[in-house]
Each structure stands twice: as C-alpha cells, then as structure tokens.
Design a protein around this motif. Structure first.
Motif, short mmCIF file in Angstrom:
data_model
loop_
_atom_site.label_atom_id
_atom_site.label_comp_id
_atom_site.label_asym_id
_atom_site.label_seq_id
_atom_site.Cartn_x
_atom_site.Cartn_y
_atom_site.Cartn_z
N MET A 138 -11.02 -13.71 3.81
CA MET A 138 -10.42 -14.96 3.28
C MET A 138 -10.44 -14.62 1.63
N LEU A 139 -9.23 -14.37 1.07
CA LEU A 139 -9.04 -14.40 -0.29
C LEU A 139 -8.65 -15.61 -0.98
N PHE A 140 -9.14 -15.83 -2.33
CA PHE A 140 -8.86 -16.76 -3.23
C PHE A 140 -7.88 -16.59 -4.38
N ARG A 141 -6.79 -17.29 -4.50
CA ARG A 141 -6.04 -16.62 -5.51
C ARG A 141 -5.32 -18.13 -6.15
N GLY A 142 -5.15 -17.96 -7.33
CA GLY A 142 -4.67 -19.18 -8.06
C GLY A 142 -3.15 -19.55 -8.06
N ASP A 143 -2.36 -18.61 -7.39
CA ASP A 143 -0.91 -18.91 -7.61
C ASP A 143 -0.49 -19.02 -6.07
N GLU A 144 -1.43 -19.23 -4.98
CA GLU A 144 -1.01 -19.66 -3.80
C GLU A 144 -2.17 -20.53 -3.07
N PRO A 145 -1.86 -20.99 -1.57
CA PRO A 145 -2.87 -21.95 -1.21
C PRO A 145 -4.11 -20.85 -0.78
N SER A 146 -5.39 -21.25 -0.93
CA SER A 146 -6.48 -20.48 -0.77
C SER A 146 -7.46 -21.21 -0.13
N PRO A 147 -8.55 -20.80 0.81
CA PRO A 147 -8.57 -19.28 1.02
C PRO A 147 -7.12 -18.84 1.72
N THR A 148 -6.99 -17.37 1.71
CA THR A 148 -5.81 -17.04 2.47
C THR A 148 -6.25 -15.63 3.02
N ARG A 149 -5.45 -15.50 4.10
CA ARG A 149 -5.62 -14.14 4.97
C ARG A 149 -5.30 -12.76 4.07
N SER A 150 -5.94 -11.67 4.51
CA SER A 150 -6.07 -10.43 3.72
C SER A 150 -5.35 -9.35 4.51
N SER A 151 -5.13 -8.46 3.71
CA SER A 151 -4.48 -7.16 4.39
C SER A 151 -4.63 -5.95 3.39
N VAL A 152 -4.26 -4.79 3.98
CA VAL A 152 -3.94 -3.62 3.05
C VAL A 152 -2.74 -2.96 3.75
N LEU A 153 -2.20 -2.50 2.66
CA LEU A 153 -0.79 -1.86 3.03
C LEU A 153 -0.78 -0.46 2.45
N LEU A 208 6.19 13.67 -1.29
CA LEU A 208 6.27 12.25 -1.04
C LEU A 208 4.53 12.03 -1.17
N ASP A 209 4.32 10.65 -1.62
CA ASP A 209 2.97 10.15 -1.61
C ASP A 209 2.67 9.04 -0.64
N LEU A 210 1.59 8.88 -0.30
CA LEU A 210 1.06 7.75 0.52
C LEU A 210 0.13 7.38 -0.41
N GLY A 211 0.47 6.13 -0.86
CA GLY A 211 -0.55 5.14 -1.63
C GLY A 211 -0.74 3.88 -0.92
N THR A 212 -1.69 3.30 -1.62
CA THR A 212 -2.09 1.84 -1.02
C THR A 212 -2.06 0.70 -1.85
N LYS A 213 -2.27 -0.55 -1.49
CA LYS A 213 -2.25 -1.66 -2.18
C LYS A 213 -3.29 -2.66 -1.26
N GLY A 214 -4.23 -2.93 -2.10
CA GLY A 214 -5.35 -4.05 -1.37
C GLY A 214 -6.49 -3.10 -0.82
N SER A 215 -6.87 -2.00 -1.27
CA SER A 215 -7.54 -1.17 -0.79
C SER A 215 -8.89 -0.97 -1.60
N GLY A 216 -9.22 -2.08 -2.19
CA GLY A 216 -10.56 -2.35 -2.87
C GLY A 216 -10.48 -2.05 -4.28
N THR A 217 -11.72 -2.34 -4.96
CA THR A 217 -11.83 -2.06 -6.59
C THR A 217 -11.79 -0.57 -6.78
#
Length: 485
Positions: A164-179, A110-119
C-alpha cells in the motif's frame, strides 16, 4: 523456456563506469499477474515461458539467460519544464535485459526496462515504487498508441505487488505494481546532457559512438569516410527527424504527453514514460495534460515546438564533440519532417490515399478548420469521432450523414473540408464493411473512461473493463492497420 527467437544482447554494460549503477531489485509481498503482452513475447522468443518463469523474470527479476547479470539504473540529466536538473537518473526503474530481434524482423536492439522496481542511487528520497493505477494507465496508453500507429514503448508485463503506497496526488493508501516496458532504447537526450554538463568529453564520445553503432546504423557504416563533426551534425539531424515524426503522430492522434522533458526524449524517436497523459476530447491547442503544468508549456498545440527545443538541447550537449558545427540545417530538417509527417498522419487517420502536396495541405487545412469551428459547440463531434465518421473519405458520407452526429456536419467550415476531401480514394475500401465501422462511436481512451476502468479495479477488483478495453483497442488496431514500430 526460450525459443530460437530469443537473442540475448546485453551491450549497454560495455559502456562501463559512469553510465549506470548496478542495483538490487525490490522484493514484493505478492505477485499477481495483471497483464502479459503475449504477442510481443512471442516475437522475442519469450512467448513459451510458463507462469512461474514469467514471474521469476518479470516480478522477481532473476536474469534472463545470457543477459545482464544485474539490473542497471541508468544515469542521465535533463531539462524539466525548461529548468536544468542535474539530480536525475533511474529512480524507480532499471534496465533489466537487452535482446536482439531476428534479422527477419529487422534486427533491432531492444530493451526490457522497469518502472516501480525499487530504490536506486537516483531515487531522491522516493520509495521507487509504482501505483497500480499508474501501471494500468501506462498499459492502456501504450496499447492505444500502438494501435493508433504511434512509435511507442510497449507495456510488456504488469504485476500487482501487494503493498500500500502513499502519494500526494491521488487517494492513499493505494495499491502497488511493477511494470516491465519494452523499448527500442533507453538512451535519452539527457544521457548526453549528463556528460556534457560534467565536461566529460571522453564519455560523451563513447556514448555517441555507442548510439551510432546500435541505433543509427546508416552513420555507423560511414565512420571511416566522414569526419566526427559531420557525423555529429548528421546524428542530430536524424534524431531530430525521428522526433519530428513522433510529434506529428502525437498531434494526428490527439495525444498530449504531459511531461516532454529532455530526459523523456529518446534518440530513437520513440514515445515513452506515461505519467499525466491525456487524449483530446475535442480539438484544443491549449489543452494541458498535467495539472502541475500551470503555464501550459506542454499543451497539445505546443508539443512540436517543445520537441524541437529539446532537439536543440541535444545539439548543445554534443557541441563539445563538434565545437564549430552548424546545427541550423538540422533544425530546418525538423520542420520539414514534421510537416510531411503531419500530413501523412492525418491522411492515415482519415484512411485516404495521399495526392499532390498542395491538395494534401488543403485537406489538412480543411480538417483543422472544421475541428476548430466545432470545438466550441456544446455538442462537439470530438477529435476521435470526426476521423471515425469520415474514415475512407466521401464513400463514408451516407452513413455519417445518417448518424447521431449528422447535424454537426454543416456550415462553411464543414463545406470547406468536404470540398477538400472530394476526390480522395480510400486506402482500404474493404475496411468500411468491417463491424468496427458499423458501430456508432469509435474506440477512445478519454480520461473519464480511464477513471471508470480504475474504479472497477479499485472498488470491486473487477478487471473486466480493463481487459475489454484492451480487446477493443486491439480490434481497432487490426482494422486500421496503422503502422507502428
């Protein structure tokens, strides 16, 4: 602290150069834990980690004991909406750790992977971050699909990270997370496509052998008695059948993935990567989840065809290892596996015991005949409510025909369904007495519900509806007992 169930197994690094890039995790201003999957943590020997240790490993990404020394951003290509893209790879995630289940639990890697963990080197100019709304949506999706018996990745941990993140497909700035996700594998169809595209037969063969060893053990044991071509064909057949079963369960569940690109297909037949997903409000083969899917390529009713197309692209990628192989039987096996799994999935949703194939097929025809006829009604029963109302078969009729939806259960299409259902026994007659089936409406996860949950978080920082929905989903899963890996 880790318990004896924790078994580190960092084997992906053994593939070596050309398969990944070591990366440095982002550093976040804050770490507010918003979701912790305790039941899966306990299965993997991580359930006794205290809050500080959980934050250390799943927000700061300090290595787990005996595991990967540095996170790995994986390399892959893929067809996106039918167009080949050689510029892909883990752009906002990485492989953080690998663990082995205990032998009693099956011994899977099994793997533990991330989403939102940086460039990473594959970020293509993006910030590598995940919106909090995106993290919340993925937690909800994985919880719902697991409860519905779909083989899915699991949301393991979600931290809000204070940016605070900026996205073109949802109201911005918006809150951030890491999964953090828990998955059976991060080997995608696109992982093979990358090496085939580069005409790197040596690395293609290495990935193929690695995949068989760790994810297709039935072929690993046969490597000394079968030729490479036979194993390649058998591999495509097995992966195709796994993918067919996944597509069938999506269809039975009323789930629309939204972005069924080849880089979003796993060789384990596991559902993952939840962007613009939707659950059907009512039966509609043309229902599209992604606003940018203007041609409806990934519409609900086209998912099986698209998944089969993706399996064919996997076969193309493996062609350099078996130039003369005939993959046609593997494609036919997909069709058989899909129809078998589709019947089983629909009967599982109805909570009835399978009978003869012809009878089951008649019941399936009755199900879709009614759902199709009902879909255009202004007060449509709805996809989930139909299965809820008729769970357990005819014994459920008395309550259903006294419910607020009773007037919708009439007419020729309903009569055909009701006739086909007669004679089917409930899988679990005891479940019909559970409080879940005493309520008026089933647990659902429609887009309006998700938006309401997010609104409470976004406007009032109220996590109560989010937590209540997860509790409701898990209660449904406990009653339904639909098997999910």
């Amino acid at each position: 602290m880790m318990t004896s169930s924790y078994i580190a197994a960092p084997v992906f690094a053994e593939l070596g150069d050309g398969f990944y890039d070591p990366v440095t995790p982002a550093r976040f201003p804050v770490h507010h834990l918003r979701f912790r999957n305790q039941r899966w943590a306990e299965r993997l020997g991580l359930g006794e980690l205290d809050d500080a240790a959980w934050e250390t490993h799943f927000a700061r990404f300090e290595p787990l004991p005996g595991n990967l020394k540095a996170p790995l951003a994986l390399r892959y290509h893929g067809h996106q909406f039918g167009i080949y893209n050689p510029a892909l790879g883990d752009g906002r995630g990485f492989l953080f750790a690998q663990l082995r289940e205990s032998s009693e639990a099956g011994g899977r890697l099994l793997d533990l992977g991330t989403k939102g963990s940086g460039t990473t080197p594959w970020s293509r100019g993006g910030d590598g971050k995940l919106t909090l709304k995106g993290g919340v949506r993925e937690v909800l999706a994985t919880e719902m699909l697991e409860a519905a018996g779909v083989y899915t990745s699991k949301s393991f941990s979600l931290f809000e990270t204070g940016e605070m993140l900026f996205r073109g497909d949802e109201p911005s700035p918006t809150r951030s997370s890491v999964l953090v996700r828990l998955s059976h594998s991060h080997v995608r169809f696109g992982s093979f496509q990358r090496h085939a595209h580069a005409r790197d037969v040596e690395r293609l063969r290495r990935l193929f052998d690695f995949s068989i060893e760790h994810y297709v053990p039935e072929l690993h044991g046969a490597k000394d008695v079968t030729g490479l071509e036979e194993r390649v064909v058998a591999f495509v057949k097995i992966v195709g059948e796994r993918s067919a079963r996944l597509a069938a369960r999506w269809m039975a569940t009323g789930f629309v993935h939204g972005v069924l690109n080849t880089d979003n297909m796993s060789i384990t037949g596991e559902s993952f990567d939840y962007g613009p997903y939707r659950f059907l409000p009512r039966y509609d083969p043309d229902f599209v989840a992604a606003y940018f899917d203007e041609g409806g390529r990934y519409a609900f009713g086209r998912q099986p065809t698209v998944v089969l197309w993706n399996v064919a692209r996997l076969a193309d990628a493996l062609r350099p290892l078996a130039p003369d192989a005939d993959f046609h039987p593997a494609m036919l096996a997909f069709e058989d596996a899909f129809h078998t799994a589709m019947r089983a999935g629909l009967l599982a949703r109805l909570g009835v015991v399978s009978r003869e194939v012809d009878e089951d097929a008649r019941l399936v025809d009755g199900i879709y005949g009614f759902l199709d006829a009902d879909a255009g009604h202004p007060r449509s029963v709805g996809y989930d409510a139909f299965f809820f109302d008729w769970y357990g078969g005819i014994p459920r009729a008395a309550r259903t025909m006294a419910s607020a939806r009773a007037d919708r259960y009439q007419g020729p299409a309903f009569d055909a369904f009701h006739s086909a259902l007669a004679g089917y026994a409930a899988v679990r007659p005891d479940a019909l007495g559970d409080a879940y089936f005493e309520r008026e409406d089933p647990c659902t996860l429609l887009i309006d519900e998700i938006e309401d949950i997010w609104s409470a978080i976004d406007t009032r920082d109220d996590w109560g509806p989010f937590e209540a929905k997860i509790a409701d989903i898990r209660a449904m899963g406990a009653v339904m007992r639909l098997r999910a890996e």
